[in-house]
Scaffold this motif. Structure first.
Motif, PDB file in Angstrom:
ATOM      1  N   ARG A  39      -1.172  -4.412 -19.493  1.00 32.53           N
ATOM      2  CA  ARG A  39      -1.393  -4.995 -18.167  1.00 32.53           C
ATOM      3  C   ARG A  39      -2.188  -6.295 -18.279  1.00 32.53           C
ATOM      4  NH1 ARG A  39      -4.402  -1.797 -14.265  1.00 32.53           N
ATOM      5  NH2 ARG A  39      -3.367  -3.131 -12.766  1.00 32.53           N
ATOM      6  N   SER A  48      -8.164  -8.281  -1.317  1.00 33.53           N
ATOM      7  CA  SER A  48      -7.617  -7.320  -2.286  1.00 33.53           C
ATOM      8  C   SER A  48      -7.955  -5.874  -1.937  1.00 33.53           C
ATOM      9  CB  SER A  48      -8.118  -7.624  -3.707  1.00 33.53           C
ATOM     10  OG  SER A  48      -7.697  -8.881  -4.137  1.00 33.53           O
ATOM     11  N   VAL A  63      -3.908  -6.170  -9.498  1.00 34.30           N
ATOM     12  CA  VAL A  63      -2.651  -5.663  -8.954  1.00 34.30           C
ATOM     13  C   VAL A  63      -2.613  -5.822  -7.437  1.00 34.30           C
ATOM     14  CG1 VAL A  63      -3.434  -3.274  -8.678  1.00 34.30           C
ATOM     15  CG2 VAL A  63      -1.007  -3.732  -9.035  1.00 34.30           C
ATOM     16  N   PHE A  64      -3.792  -5.877  -6.809  1.00 30.25           N
ATOM     17  CA  PHE A  64      -3.836  -5.953  -5.353  1.00 30.25           C
ATOM     18  C   PHE A  64      -3.918  -7.386  -4.822  1.00 30.25           C
ATOM     19  CE2 PHE A  64      -5.085  -1.652  -6.312  1.00 30.25           C
ATOM     20  CZ  PHE A  64      -4.256  -0.951  -5.447  1.00 30.25           C
ATOM     21  N   ILE A  90     -10.620  -4.012  -3.824  1.00 28.53           N
ATOM     22  CA  ILE A  90     -10.397  -3.283  -5.069  1.00 28.53           C
ATOM     23  C   ILE A  90     -10.467  -4.227  -6.274  1.00 28.53           C
ATOM     24  CG2 ILE A  90      -8.735  -1.902  -6.375  1.00 28.53           C
ATOM     25  CD1 ILE A  90      -7.766  -0.812  -3.668  1.00 28.53           C
ATOM     26  N   GLN A 103     -12.407  -8.796 -10.892  1.00 30.87           N
ATOM     27  CA  GLN A 103     -11.277  -7.878 -10.936  1.00 30.87           C
ATOM     28  C   GLN A 103     -10.734  -7.712 -12.352  1.00 30.87           C
ATOM     29  OE1 GLN A 103      -8.992 -10.083  -7.867  1.00 30.87           O
ATOM     30  NE2 GLN A 103      -8.919  -8.134  -6.760  1.00 30.87           N
ATOM     31  N   GLU A 115      -5.748   4.093  -6.787  1.00 30.25           N
ATOM     32  CA  GLU A 115      -6.641   3.257  -5.979  1.00 30.25           C
ATOM     33  C   GLU A 115      -6.276   3.347  -4.499  1.00 30.25           C
ATOM     34  OE1 GLU A 115      -9.249   1.428  -6.752  1.00 30.25           O
ATOM     35  OE2 GLU A 115      -9.170   0.963  -8.884  1.00 30.25           O
ATOM     36  N   GLY A 144      -1.589   0.787  -9.252  1.00 27.87           N
ATOM     37  CA  GLY A 144      -2.624   0.920  -8.238  1.00 27.87           C
ATOM     38  C   GLY A 144      -2.496   2.158  -7.370  1.00 27.87           C
ATOM     39  N   ASP A 179       2.276  -4.458 -13.504  1.00 25.04           N
ATOM     40  CA  ASP A 179       2.071  -3.549 -12.374  1.00 25.04           C
ATOM     41  C   ASP A 179       2.601  -2.147 -12.623  1.00 25.04           C
ATOM     42  OD1 ASP A 179       0.970  -5.686 -11.047  1.00 25.04           O
ATOM     43  OD2 ASP A 179       2.644  -5.971  -9.663  1.00 25.04           O
ATOM     44  N   SER A 213       0.811  -1.214   0.000  1.00 29.24           N
ATOM     45  CA  SER A 213       0.000   0.000   0.000  1.00 29.24           C
ATOM     46  C   SER A 213       0.845   1.266   0.000  1.00 29.24           C
ATOM     47  CB  SER A 213      -0.945   0.011   1.205  1.00 29.24           C
ATOM     48  OG  SER A 213      -0.231   0.131   2.422  1.00 29.24           O
ATOM     49  N   ASP A 216      -9.086  -4.896  -9.055  1.00 29.66           N
ATOM     50  CA  ASP A 216      -7.921  -4.895  -9.943  1.00 29.66           C
ATOM     51  C   ASP A 216      -6.947  -5.924  -9.386  1.00 29.66           C
ATOM     52  OD1 ASP A 216      -5.335  -4.196 -11.169  1.00 29.66           O
ATOM     53  OD2 ASP A 216      -6.333  -2.367 -11.843  1.00 29.66           O
TER      54      ASP A 216
END
Length: 508
Positions: A457, A414, A421-422, A417, A328, A161, A158, A449, A133, A419
């Motif tokens: 992506r 996640s 990426v998380f 979220i 996602q 986000e 991210g 990422d 994060s 996506d």
């Protein structure tokens, strides 16, 4: 044979039967303008950066604000403490901050608060719970009293986000003087509610912050007071909801929800959270059976995931094949699928030289014991003798990161979220939770990422997810949905990120 009937079902049935014998008392919460809610698990100390569980994070999002806010109903990012933002180059985001914002302690919000908060929590010694994060932030620069720039340590798809409410801003003087302990003992934010009383882990009282800034994307709350309590016994929660002592509960098991809906308002909603079993290939190259891909494939074939999802996940839950939630962005579905096939599992074990089976230590955390026992029972049918070790989530994660856990059964939200990426990089990108250490996958995720091109992506996530499935690094289980129990006079809209937005709730 799996069954929905448990001792809890019997007790709830008795509670409901008794409830039909007498009229329910009048609801007092609406009259007192107090929303009474309950959690089964204790909220953690209310420094958002140290919290793992949703309970503490829900309370925190009512107390604190971030620079941005995401409207999940529209998918739109909206200004919060920042009134505008822009990428000045691929590695720099500039924010024009909102003026006239007050903290709960009366302090004025300014660039110094952003500077102190983010420059503190990015330091490894601060102990931010989820490094993903904040580890994309190199430093925050103050341009003037109401302008800051975030200089990124690495490209991170991210970033926006995370800035949307996941990285709250603390008052700089109070935070510098009192640190994480101070924020936990006496949280001070700019959010729509302020904490006025707490017995940590037990009871929290929040009151509407009348000076919450105009133009806040969270709006001005309709309900004046929130009392949140920890009530571990679900039967007690059910009884209090039916009697009018509670207005909101959640995570009601499907079989109990079907009983309760005769008496209270039950709302079912999908969420981002998924259940999974993670195999630690890198930690087990020294002789563990699951270092062999055929053994990992055998495990997935041996578990009747469809029946487990139906019984424990609920009617809306589905078996997953990719290591992510299909809702996602980037969650490729065209991957190798492992059907329930015990005969195939036995053949793979025999091919791997384990016709007589083997013992497997499996740690589980944040999953009900009956679900873990169901997995173990299916594996026992093909000769895999599972030793189940139940841990608190934090302890299980610590053991996993130490490399002492061959298989971990848990769940991941996640951050709510949509996506990948998380989720992908957390488990396969080379960080602390990556006990797979597959360089091919990590390289694909690195590209995905850090690109601003959604097609690039998507293509790289697709390749990574295909490799994860081919090599059976995960046993994806099922996606979660939540049953909420609500008072009849409460307007409440659930969202898939598992963050209850009580600031949007109102009385009918």
């Amino acid at each position: 044979m799996l069954t929905k009937r448990t001792l809890l079902s019997t007790l709830v049935g008795a509670t409901l039967a008794c409830a039909t014998l007498a009229p329910l008392p009048a609801l007092a919460s609406k009259a007192e303008d107090t929303l009474n809610v309950a959690f089964s698990s204790e909220p953690e100390a209310l420094d958002t950066y140290k919290i793992a569980g949703r309970e503490g994070l829900i309370l925190s999002r009512h107390i604190y604000d971030g620079l941005l806010y995401k409207d999940l109903d529209t998918g739109e990012f909206k200004p919060a403490l920042a009134e505008s933002w822009a990428f000045t180059d691929p590695m720099t985001i500039e924010f024009k901050l909102r003026q006239g914002v007050k903290f709960h302690n009366g302090a004025d919000f300014s660039a110094d608060d952003v500077l102190t908060t983010l420059n503190t929590v990015v330091k490894p010694d601060y102990g931010t719970r989820y490094q993903i994060s904040v580890d994309w932030i190199d430093r925050v620069e103050k341009i003037d009293a109401y302008t800051v720039r975030i200089h990124m340590a690495k490209p991170f798809a991210g970033a926006v986000e995370m800035l949307a409410d996941a990285l709250p801003i603390y008052p700089h003087e109070y935070f510098a003087a009192n640190g994480s302990a101070g924020m936990s003992a006496t949280p001070v934010g700019t959010g729509p509610y302020q904490l006025v009383e707490q017995t940590p882990g037990v009871r929290y009282v929040l009151e509407r912050f009348e000076q919450h800034y105009a133009g806040s994307p969270k709006g001005q709350p309709a309900i004046g007071r929130i009392v949140a309590r920890t009530i571990p016994e679900m039967n007690t929660q059910y009884a209090e909801l039916m009697s009018g002592q509670l207005d909101w509960i959640w995570r009601i098991p499907p079989d109990q929800a079907s009983k309760l809906e005769r008496r209270v308002n039950i709302v079912n909603a999908p969420i981002m959270r998924i259940a999974y079993v993670n195999f630690a290939r890198a930690a087990n190259e020294g002789g563990y059976a699951i270092s062999d891909v055929r053994v990992r494939q055998a495990i997935i074939h041996a578990v009747n995931r469809e029946q487990i999802a139906k019984v424990f996940g609920g009617a809306a839950s589905e078996v997953l094949n990719s290591a992510c939630n299909p809702a996602q962005f980037g969650c490729e579905q065209d991957v190798t699928r492992y059907d329930y096939n015990p005969d195939k599992a036995r053949a793979l074990l025999q091919e791997a030289g384990l016709a007589d089976g083997f013992e497997l230590d499996m740690t589980f955390a944040a999953m009900p014991r009956p679900v873990a026992e169901a997995v173990a029972a299916d594996l026992a049918k093909v000769g895999i003798r599972v030793n189940l070790n139940e841990n608190q989530y934090a302890a299980a994660v610590q053991k996993w990161r130490e490399g002492s856990v061959p298989a971990l059964f848990s769940n991941w939200g996640s951050y709510g979220i949509g996506d990948v990426v998380f989720i992908q990089s957390n488990f396969f990108g080379g960080g602390a939770d990556d006990q797979i250490a597959d360089a091919d996958i990590a390289a694909l995720l690195q590209v995905a990422d850090t690109s601003n091109d959604r097609e690039v992506r998507k293509a790289n996530y697709s390749q990574a997810l295909k490799k994860i499935a081919d090599r059976a690094y995960w046993m994806p289980m099922y996606n979660f949905n939540i049953n909420y129990g609500l008072a009849d006079d409460l307007n409440f809209q659930p969202h898939p990120d598992e963050f209850a937005r009580w600031w949007l709730a109102s009385w009918k």
